[in-house]
Design a protein around this motif. Structure first.
Motif: not given
Length: 306
Positions: A258, A41, A168
């Motif tokens: 992704r 990303p 994340h």
């Protein structure tokens, strides 16, 4: 207390250029896995690249060039000291004595840390492992067993995965364990891929217990002799790494979009190296394996079915 050498004593390899706040440092070393690739990303490319270059610079301090072990340790301690100072602010307060090869790396890391607030203990773990490499290589120490080697991997590899998961917001225990399994597997694969380079340099990652189990002497390994016993020893190491990689592989489904696909390629890159390293088609005691274009096609194909 960390010993900080004088600026003249610091030995630094050529580093990446200084960067502006929004710039991503380029990846110039050969790697078997994607680093901040187009699959990553866009908002995470800069922090991941900053982490990569922080670790790569420390790794180069530990084993590149021809400086003495004492100088390597002094450089790593100075690098740690400057790291702590940089992360206490935005990196702009580093003294003029900081080598240019470090400045851009630490400033980029500091800018990202101001946003993401990585646990400093994980970055320190990485530096602990690099220092251990220098000390153990100088003393020609061998790892006695797998738990001891895994403790090294806990500091040399696992922090990288945990730092990325931090980006994340994934912090639950099962995900962290899967990340550790993948990172340890990648570290082990790197060891078995680099046997021909590491053994003559005094870096011994094949444990005493494994060598004894397969009847392989240190003298045989030092001579880089290939025989049925050494092939069986290497097969066992590859089996170990593959089991860890497959145990951690479900993590690819925890990362969105992704990022999950990039992790699939990381996992498949490790598995493809294992396939290529297996005797008799390869002998890592004789040559270092590099992946070919056809390997990347196979990695992509297997990634589709994870």
């Amino acid at each position: 207390m960390h010993v900080k050498p004088s600026p003249a004593a610091v030995s630094t390899p050529p580093g990446p250029p200084l960067t502006e706040p929004g710039e991503v440092l380029p990846v110039t070393h050969y790697e078997n896995f994607p680093v901040a690739s187009w699959l990553c990303p866009a908002h995470l490319r800069a922090p991941i690249a900053a982490l990569y270059h922080f670790a790569r610079t420390a790794d180069d301090l530990a084993d590149e060039g021809s400086v003495s072990p004492e100088q390597r340790l002094a450089d790593l301690r100075a690098y740690r000291s400057h790291l702590h100072r940089a992360l206490a602010g935005d990196g702009s307060g580093l003294p003029d004595s900081v080598p240019a090869a470090w400045r851009g790396v630490l400033q980029a890391l500091a800018r990202q840390h101001a946003v993401w607030q990585w646990p400093l203990s994980l970055l320190d773990d990485l530096l602990d492992a690099f220092e251990q490499d220098v000390v153990w290589t100088q003393a020609q120490r061998h790892y006695p067993d797998r738990p001891t080697l895994l403790d090294y991997c806990r500091r040399s590899a696992n922090p990288v995965g945990r730092l990325v998961l931090h980006l994340h917001g994934v912090q639950d225990a099962p995900a962290l364990q899967q990340s550790d399994d993948i990172c340890t597997a990648l570290q082990l694969i790197n060891f078995w891929q680099d046997l021909r380079q590491d053994i003559p340099r005094g870096r011994h990652y094949l444990t005493d217990a494994d060598c004894l189990q397969h009847g392989v002497s240190r003298a045989e390994l030092q001579a880089l002799q290939s025989a049925p016993a050494t092939q069986a020893l290497i097969q066992a190491q590859l089996d170990w790494a593959e089991a860890l990689m497959r145990r951690g592989a479900p993590l690819v489904h925890r990362l969105p979009g992704r990022a999950g696909w990039e992790l699939r390629l990381v996992v498949q890159g490790g598995l493809q190296v294992i396939r290529r390293l297996r005797p008799p088609q390869a002998d890592p005691l004789q040559r270092r394996l590099k992946l070919r274009r056809s390997d990347y096609a196979r990695m992509l194909w297997h990634s589709l079915w994870m």
